[in-house]
Design an enzyme around this catalytic site. Structure first.
Site, PDB file in Angstrom:
ATOM      1  CB  CYS A  32      -3.316  -1.774   2.143  1.00 16.01           C
ATOM      2  SG  CYS A  32      -2.836  -1.316   0.462  1.00 16.01           S
ATOM      3  CG  ASP A  53      -6.808   7.861  -9.314  1.00 15.00           C
ATOM      4  OD1 ASP A  53      -6.888   7.302  -8.206  1.00 15.00           O
ATOM      5  OD2 ASP A  53      -5.925   7.575 -10.162  1.00 15.00           O
ATOM      6  CG  ASP A  63      -0.214  15.347  -8.905  1.00 18.96           C
ATOM      7  OD1 ASP A  63      -0.388  14.856  -7.769  1.00 18.96           O
ATOM      8  OD2 ASP A  63       0.911  15.605  -9.375  1.00 18.96           O
TER       9      ASP A  63
END
Length: 458
Positions: A393, A296, A323
């Site tokens: 999402c 992350d 990254d």
């Protein structure tokens, strides 16, 4: 950013409506997400369970129905909404919400509390104005005629269905007006509290039996074999949560990891891992065997992954800050058996849970650029015959179908993989072709996810 203490005060007996107002004021300034801000505020303010429930209801209900509340207020106010102070507007919103959405609060109590709060915040003239508007709403019962979709303007539809005009226009452009309105209705429903059993420590059957002694109601989810729908729950008081037997996770999110189908002994990459919900699910499906590299860009958020691993008893996850749009911190020729890319996105698929998100229009162009960059980079690290699952999402096709199709066109060694676990077939509505899927709130109360299963053939 102001601290929660500065905004809500550390009080012995906090007013539920006063705290709800303070939270809404901060959220409307774009300072925080409702769930995070509420959690920290509850730690600082001594509230009874009843008052905590009222604050939660007022904050989420007001955010969910904000556009419709504003439409009703505008119909009963002689002042334009843009001329009202933040305090007055949010007092009116919570007042109208109580009058028209909450049957258990008497009208006189809702009006009196709102008037008292307005007097405290802005003085008697503001209190008189709030009193006049709310009493007019009581008299009219907030009646609004349902607009005719054939003749109504986009702003009228957005106000009635309490969705931002930009999002309603996006849905209309993608799927037509009829489906856009259905999505508007579905995404205003209250989401269930959904949990995932920790397979390393229990089974769903055993946990259901245990939870019946701890919560008001617990039942299995419709599709995910790991899911539980809970009612009457305070997480901090739930022994099953403290002991690492469950994790809070929406059913659609659980299906993403099942689509990945990680196996014991494999090497898995979770490329945007924080806060670790899918990483830990993958570890449990693997029986804590094999290796998961959780990457992350935020080192602070990776701390959440490590904390969850300790709570759940997971030892096969290694967290590294990186990254993932650039070269990964692995050997040049290293390849993974499976890769999960749950990409940063607009979040329009989870606005039932985070209704404040729909009032902040995202920069879709920048997000789309980042998603394509991440996906294009990560497919390079996939073994031949390996699987990558891409998920967002989001309800926007630019972030879903179009992103994946573009990458598949550029890399001829990739294809959609139509293989889906049998229990998930009904849940995963095929989007463009097998291997490309969407979930919606109308399907068992799930969040709105796009997910694609990709296989490397060469």
């Amino acid at each position: 950013m102001a601290s929660p203490e500065a905004s809500t005060g550390r009080t012995k007996r906090a007013s539920a409506r006063g705290l709800a107002l303070a939270l809404l004021n901060r959220i409307s300034q774009g300072q925080a997400y409702a769930n995070i801000l509420m959690r920290s505020s509850f730690k600082l303010n001594r509230l009874s369970p009843h008052d905590r429930a009222l604050v939660t209801e007022l904050v989420y209900g007001t955010l969910r129905w904000q556009a419709k509340l504003d439409t009703i207020i505008a119909l009963h106010s002689h002042r334009p909404l843009n001329k009202l102070s933040r305090d007055i507007l949010n007092i009116l919103r919570t007042g109208v919400y109580q009058l028209l959405w909450l049957d258990r609060i008497p009208a006189f109590a809702a009006v009196n509390e709102a008037v008292g709060l307005a007097r405290e915040k802005v003085g008697q003239s503001g209190a008189n104005f709030v009193n006049a508007v709310l009493r007019a709403v009581v008299k009219s019962r907030g009646r609004m005629e349902e607009p005719d979709p054939k003749t109504a303007s986009l702003d009228e539809l957005a106000g009635y269905y309490s969705q931002p005009a930009w999002l309603l226009e996006n849905w209309r452009g993608q799927w037509g007006l009829e489906r856009a309105i259905k999505l508007a209705v579905d995404f205003n429903q209250r989401p269930p509290l959904t949990a995932r059993v920790n397979r390393l420590r229990s089974s769903r059957a055993k946990l259901l039996a245990l939870l019946k002694k701890e919560v008001k109601e617990a039942q299995p989810t419709r599709y995910s074999p790991d899911g539980l729908i809970l009612q009457g729950v305070e997480l901090d008081k739930l022994a099953s949560y403290r002991h690492g037997l469950i994790t809070i996770q929406d059913e659609a999110s659980q299906l993403v990891t099942h689509l990945l189908d990680p196996q014991p002994g494999e090497t898995i990459l979770d490329s945007c891992a924080a806060p670790g919900t899918k990483s830990t699910h993958a570890a449990q499906l693997m029986g804590n065997q094999g290796r998961i590299l959780a990457l992350d860009i935020s080192g602070a958020k990776l701390g959440l992954v490590n904390r969850e691993c300790r709570r759940l008893g997971i030892t096969n996850i290694s967290c590294v800050r990186a990254d993932t749009s650039r070269a990964l911190p692995v050997g040049r020729r290293f390849r993974f058996d499976r890769i999960l890319l749950d990409a940063p996105c607009s979040g329009t698929g989870v606005i039932r849970r985070h209704p404040e998100g729909k009032w902040r229009q995202p920069d879709i162009k920048s997000l789309v650029g980042l998603q394509r960059k991440l996906l294009s980079n990560l497919v390079k690290y996939l073994k031949v015959k390996g699987t990558l699952v891409y998920s967002v999402c989001s309800t926007d096709r630019r972030e879903g179908e179009m992103a994946v199709e573009e990458v598949l066109k550029r890399d001829q060694g990739l294809r959609f993989d139509p293989e889906v676990p049998a229990f998930a077939r009904e849940a995963l509505a095929i989007s463009d072709q097998p291997g490309s899927y969407r979930t919606y709130p109308s399907q068992g109360g799930m969040d709105g996810f796009y997910m694609a299963k990709i296989k490397r053939e060469s």
